[in-house]
Design an enzyme around this catalytic site. Structure first.
Site, PDB file in Angstrom:
ATOM      1  N   ASN A 161      -1.803  -7.902  -5.896  1.00 18.13           N
ATOM      2  CA  ASN A 161      -1.614  -9.144  -6.650  1.00 18.13           C
ATOM      3  C   ASN A 161      -2.887  -9.989  -6.704  1.00 18.13           C
ATOM      4  O   ASN A 161      -2.839 -11.223  -6.676  1.00 18.13           O
ATOM      5  CB  ASN A 161      -0.467  -9.980  -6.039  1.00 18.13           C
ATOM      6  CG  ASN A 161       0.849  -9.232  -6.024  1.00 18.13           C
ATOM      7  OD1 ASN A 161       1.128  -8.438  -6.929  1.00 18.13           O
ATOM      8  ND2 ASN A 161       1.667  -9.464  -5.008  1.00 18.13           N
TER       9      ASN A 161
ATOM     10  N   ASN B  26       9.000  -9.311 -11.003  1.00 24.05           N
ATOM     11  CA  ASN B  26       9.070  -8.917  -9.594  1.00 24.05           C
ATOM     12  C   ASN B  26      10.489  -9.051  -9.044  1.00 24.05           C
ATOM     13  O   ASN B  26      11.087 -10.125  -9.067  1.00 24.05           O
ATOM     14  CB  ASN B  26       8.099  -9.794  -8.789  1.00 24.05           C
ATOM     15  CG  ASN B  26       7.885  -9.282  -7.380  1.00 24.05           C
ATOM     16  OD1 ASN B  26       8.685  -8.534  -6.831  1.00 24.05           O
ATOM     17  ND2 ASN B  26       6.776  -9.690  -6.779  1.00 24.05           N
ATOM     18  N   TRP B  27      11.005  -7.953  -8.496  1.00 19.54           N
ATOM     19  CA  TRP B  27      12.354  -7.945  -7.930  1.00 19.54           C
ATOM     20  C   TRP B  27      12.514  -8.992  -6.833  1.00 19.54           C
ATOM     21  O   TRP B  27      13.593  -9.558  -6.648  1.00 19.54           O
ATOM     22  CB  TRP B  27      12.672  -6.557  -7.343  1.00 19.54           C
ATOM     23  CG  TRP B  27      11.880  -6.269  -6.086  1.00 19.54           C
ATOM     24  CD1 TRP B  27      10.656  -5.697  -5.989  1.00 19.54           C
ATOM     25  CD2 TRP B  27      12.246  -6.619  -4.741  1.00 19.54           C
ATOM     26  NE1 TRP B  27      10.225  -5.644  -4.694  1.00 19.54           N
ATOM     27  CE2 TRP B  27      11.185  -6.193  -3.887  1.00 19.54           C
ATOM     28  CE3 TRP B  27      13.362  -7.228  -4.164  1.00 19.54           C
ATOM     29  CZ2 TRP B  27      11.218  -6.367  -2.516  1.00 19.54           C
ATOM     30  CZ3 TRP B  27      13.388  -7.407  -2.785  1.00 19.54           C
ATOM     31  CH2 TRP B  27      12.319  -6.983  -1.973  1.00 19.54           C
TER      32      TRP B  27
ATOM     33  N   GLU C 280     -19.712   2.702  33.683  1.00 20.36           N
ATOM     34  CA  GLU C 280     -19.838   1.322  34.158  1.00 20.36           C
ATOM     35  C   GLU C 280     -19.847   1.403  35.679  1.00 20.36           C
ATOM     36  O   GLU C 280     -18.802   1.599  36.299  1.00 20.36           O
ATOM     37  CB  GLU C 280     -18.668   0.467  33.658  1.00 20.36           C
ATOM     38  CG  GLU C 280     -19.014  -0.988  33.349  1.00 20.36           C
ATOM     39  CD  GLU C 280     -19.342  -1.846  34.570  1.00 20.36           C
ATOM     40  OE1 GLU C 280     -19.278  -1.325  35.688  1.00 20.36           O
ATOM     41  OE2 GLU C 280     -19.658  -3.024  34.385  1.00 20.36           O
TER      42      GLU C 280
ATOM     43  N   ARG D 201      -3.763  -8.695   3.838  1.00 19.30           N
ATOM     44  CA  ARG D 201      -4.337  -9.519   2.777  1.00 19.30           C
ATOM     45  C   ARG D 201      -4.068 -11.004   2.975  1.00 19.30           C
ATOM     46  O   ARG D 201      -4.697 -11.844   2.326  1.00 19.30           O
ATOM     47  CB  ARG D 201      -3.836  -9.058   1.410  1.00 19.30           C
ATOM     48  CG  ARG D 201      -2.382  -9.355   1.104  1.00 19.30           C
ATOM     49  CD  ARG D 201      -1.987  -8.741  -0.242  1.00 19.30           C
ATOM     50  NE  ARG D 201      -0.740  -9.285  -0.766  1.00 19.30           N
ATOM     51  CZ  ARG D 201       0.468  -8.876  -0.419  1.00 19.30           C
ATOM     52  NH1 ARG D 201       0.598  -7.895   0.472  1.00 19.30           N
ATOM     53  NH2 ARG D 201       1.549  -9.430  -0.942  1.00 19.30           N
TER      54      ARG D 201
ATOM     55  N   TYR E 221       3.749  -9.813   7.484  1.00 22.80           N
ATOM     56  CA  TYR E 221       5.147  -9.415   7.308  1.00 22.80           C
ATOM     57  C   TYR E 221       5.893  -9.408   8.634  1.00 22.80           C
ATOM     58  O   TYR E 221       7.088  -9.718   8.686  1.00 22.80           O
ATOM     59  CB  TYR E 221       5.220  -8.034   6.655  1.00 22.80           C
ATOM     60  CG  TYR E 221       4.914  -8.047   5.177  1.00 22.80           C
ATOM     61  CD1 TYR E 221       5.898  -8.341   4.244  1.00 22.80           C
ATOM     62  CD2 TYR E 221       3.632  -7.784   4.709  1.00 22.80           C
ATOM     63  CE1 TYR E 221       5.617  -8.373   2.889  1.00 22.80           C
ATOM     64  CE2 TYR E 221       3.337  -7.806   3.352  1.00 22.80           C
ATOM     65  CZ  TYR E 221       4.333  -8.106   2.451  1.00 22.80           C
ATOM     66  OH  TYR E 221       4.050  -8.137   1.100  1.00 22.80           O
TER      67      TYR E 221
END
Length: 794
Positions: free
Chosen positions: A446, A160-161, A690, A330, A276
């Protein structure tokens, strides 16, 4: 190089040595940053050191600081199992026996992380091994071993980079700052060359493809590059880091980044504000705080953007210190990464940022943060996960009487660019997670979140007085085929986008709104339309056109609520106490209303409906939903309610009303005299009125009419008529049309103000609007009218 604490020393001797060192620890200077004659590089390095180890002459006996120091000092113990005890400087395969892979670069990052833990203990005043010579020798020897054997400018990458360009260098820069006064200059230079080779440009991924970095990854690399420049005294490198930031602040219209409506996307099509997005704002807050006041500080325009992100991206998605799971991707399936823990990261990031803001904005941000800290009843430790610098910052916030806690705003907030909706009221928060041809239903990567099948398929999140309803073991134990709000075909779903485009809604007054979603599942061919209409006291859920092409199990889940450890919360159905025992289930016919104690949620069915209910104990594990997590059994109790659409549904539907924080008696009373009316529920339109609020809302799947509203194209329309003012809002949920024409059968009104994208073609005999929706990205476009020559309206 001489090794310090040898691996063969007996644990008892180690403990004795620690005690002696603790008692003999010399007094420490209060702040290296105040050293005379320091230049800008030194000042920035010492500023970062303070962020890592605390500022000034802090009180090591402070309860929170003492607890933190004890926690980080567990690198050695009497059993000889600490990372210092098991460090092997004489081996050829790795520094620790469990991290010796030469094909998995995560082992490189993990070794640097452990060295960083040792360096933190060495550099933290009050720690038993503070500035211990033997420990310093071990750290230096370990760093030399890693440079010689694992990570240098000549290293050939594998795996993995991320480990090479972010994971390992992020640990390295911290170690070099912590050990700067202890290491020889050549050690700094060696790793400077290594990082220069691995990250020649923080804006570009040097993985052989020269991919432009975006979002959190770009910020992480910019921070690393800035610290690299500070350590090797290279202003051009710091300037390069600063130059990498402008794209992060730009508003995007596709792909990764922040959108005009406050959405944050990563991995091209995943709603990721709470994962992220948090990593990005955390790293950015550290970097801007570090560079503030220096030759490389960020611009005032960028500071303004940081405030806007708080106001329009993060604040709407926070609840009592937690960031809602529906934007965590995730990450929601990670055992040690719950929404409250990540919420603390958000809060601390914006406290760092607050010191850059104008006084009024800073007061607003700090007031909201203080409210969240005080309202968080899940994380009992106010300083959970914080280092000394973080503890000091939070203490300053909570101890400052001038900062007044500011409660959450009351609003309806839509994020059409990531298919999410949030509805906040004083006593509850409601969210909807949807997907479309633009946004994926869920992400699995993953080996993580392997059962998130329906978490983006109309799952509803209701937070009320029930504490932490989607935490505390919810994800590994809930039935993943029966998530609240979803319509399912009983089968797991692949991660991917929908074939459907109609996903969105409209809102009026900033307080009320609608959401809708067309869906179609591969395999079974199950298709249908779903809507939610959100008001003050109730949320109305409608479904129609539920049709399948093959025989199977088809259900809409009204509720799947986690219960207490006893699991005995009273379930009332049409006045009777039902299913008191775990493991009991029943199919109730013609249900008008139900109520679940504990959470205090009422469920009203506008038309008597057959509802299946189950009280059950469920057992799962975190490893069952994400690789690398604990396999230990987790048991939780649930109350599930669903509507069975039959083995081969053909144009089936459903309708129910959620009443948050209501008693059984209040639910029964509402059922007898509801405040809403369902005006339409078919494959042309879903519409609800409503009456107490004077609101009519309609989701038009195609051209049609409902009540006083007619739409000539697919659209979401909402209007409110009150005190002589008529407000109308229109959106294009497909995000593909050029214009939408809407007719409101409301004569006697004149234009008060309008969005420039709305043309008012007529006001008599009805109001006719042409709305320019090209490029509006699902935004709700509004117009206001006032009553003329007549009644003041309802």
């Amino acid at each position: 190089m001489k090794s310090g604490l040898r691996r063969g020393m007996k644990p008892r001797l180690i403990v004795r040595m620690i005690l002696v060192l603790l008692l003999a620890a010399p007094a420490v200077q209060s702040s290296k940053a105040a050293a005379a004659g320091q230049d800008e590089f030194d000042a920035l390095r010492l500023k970062w050191l303070s962020q890592l180890t605390g500022t000034g002459d802090y009180n090591v006996k402070d309860k929170a600081i003492d607890a933190y120091i004890k926690r980080i000092s567990k690198v050695t113990n009497a059993q000889g199992t600490g990372i210092l005890d098991t460090l092997n400087l004489d081996g050829s395969a790795g520094l620790w026996p469990d991290l010796q892979s030469t094909t998995n670069p995560a082992h490189i990052t993990a070794q640097f992380k452990r060295i960083g833990q040792l360096a933190l203990v060495y550099a933290t005043r009050g720690a038993p091994l503070y500035q211990n010579e033997a420990l310093g020798n071990d750290i230096e020897a370990a760093m030399q071993w890693m440079y010689d054997n694992r990570y240098n400018e000549r290293s050939v990458r594998y795996g993995n980079w991320w480990e090479w360009e972010i994971g390992s260098p992020a640990e390295i820069v911290d170690i070099l700052v912590l050990m700067y006064d202890r290491f020889e200059p050549e050690m700094i230079a060696r790793y400077g060359r290594a990082m220069g080779a691995m990250i020649p440009d923080p804006g570009i991924r040097a993985n052989g493809y020269n991919t432009p970095e975006t979002g959190a990854n770009r910020v992480d690399k910019a921070l690393i590059a800035a610290l690299h420049g500070i350590l090797v005294r290279d202003g051009a490198r710091i300037a390069q880091a600063n130059a990498a930031l402008p794209p992060v602040f730009e508003i995007v219209a596709s792909g990764d980044g922040y959108y005009k409506d406050g959405s944050f996307i990563q991995h091209r099509d995943i709603a990721y504000t709470g994962s992220y997005g948090v990593v990005m704002i955390d790293g950015l807050s550290k970097l801007v705080r570090l560079l503030d006041g220096s030759s490389w500080e960020i611009s005032s325009a960028q500071v303004k953007t940081l405030y806007n992100w708080f106001r329009y991206s993060f604040e709407p998605l926070m609840h009592d210190g937690a960031i809602l799971d529906m934007v965590r991707g995730r990450a929601a399936a990670r055992q040690n990464s719950d929404s409250y823990t990540i919420g603390r990261t958000v809060m601390h990031a914006f406290q760092r940022i607050s010191y850059l803001l104008p006084a009024d904005q800073a007061a607003e941000v700090l007031g909201r943060l203080k409210y969240w800290y005080l309202n968080d009843t899940v994380l009992k430790n106010t300083y959970y996960g914080l280092n000394i610098d973080g503890i000091q910052m939070v203490q300053s916030l909570l101890d400052d009487a001038a900062i007044v806690p500011a409660g959450d705003r009351i609003f309806h907030y839509r994020f059409p660019s990531m298919d999410r909706v949030v509805h906040k009221r004083p006593d509850y928060v409601f969210g909807v997670s949807m997907y479309s041809d633009r946004i994926r239903n869920y992400e699995t990567l993953n080996g993580e979140n392997v059962k998130g099948w329906y978490s983006g398929s109309g799952m509803t999140y209701l937070y009320d007085k029930d504490i932490n309803p989607f935490g505390d073991g919810f994800w590994p134990t809930v039935d993943p085929l029966r998530l609240p709000g979803t319509t399912n075909d009983g089968k797991p779903k692949a991660s991917g986008r929908s074939s459907q485009t109609w996903v969105g809604g409209a809102s009026v007054t900033g307080a009320y709104g609608s959401a809708g979603m067309k869906f179609q599942y591969e395999g079974s061919g199950l298709t249908g339309s779903k809507s939610w209409f959100m008001f003050d006291n109730e949320i109305v859920a409608l479904g129609s056109g539920i049709t399948a092409g093959v025989s199977g199990t088809y259900e809409t889940t009204v509720e799947n609520r986690r219960l207490s450890a006893a699991g005995t919360e009273t379930l009332t159905v049409d006045g009777g106490n039902r299913l008191p025992l775990l493991g009991s289930s029943a199919n109730f016919t013609g249900v008008k209303w139900a109520h679940l104690a504990g959470s205090g949620i009422g469920y009203v069915f506008p038309k008597p409906t057959d509802v299946s209910m189950l009280r059950e104990a469920r057992t799962g594990s975190w490893a069952g939903i994400s690789a690398g997590q604990s396999g230990a059994a987790v048991a939780r109790n649930y109350m599930t309610m669903w509507i069975d659409h039959g083995k081969l549904p053909d144009n089936a539907g459903y309708a129910y009303v959620l009443l948050p924080n209501r008693t059984s008696a209040q639910t029964e009373a509402y059922s007898a005299n509801p405040e809403i009316s369902v005006l339409a529920q078919d494959e042309t339109v879903h519409a609800v009125e409503e009456r107490t609020l004077g609101i009519v809302a309609a989701n038009f799947w195609k051209a049609g009419s409902a009540g006083a509203i007619r739409a000539e194209q697919p659209s979401a329309v909402m209007m409110r008529e009150r005190n002589g003012i008529l407000e109308a809002a229109v959106s294009d949920p497909t995000q593909k049309q050029q214009s939408v024409t809407v007719v409101l059968d409301k004569p006697g009104y004149a234009v008060q103000k309008t969005d420039p994208r709305i043309q008012v073609l007529e006001t008599s005999p009805a109001i006719k609007l042409k709305v320019d929706v090209a490029g509006a990205a699902g935004e709700s476009i509004r117009v206001f009218f006032e009553k003329v020559n007549g009644s003041a309206g309802s």
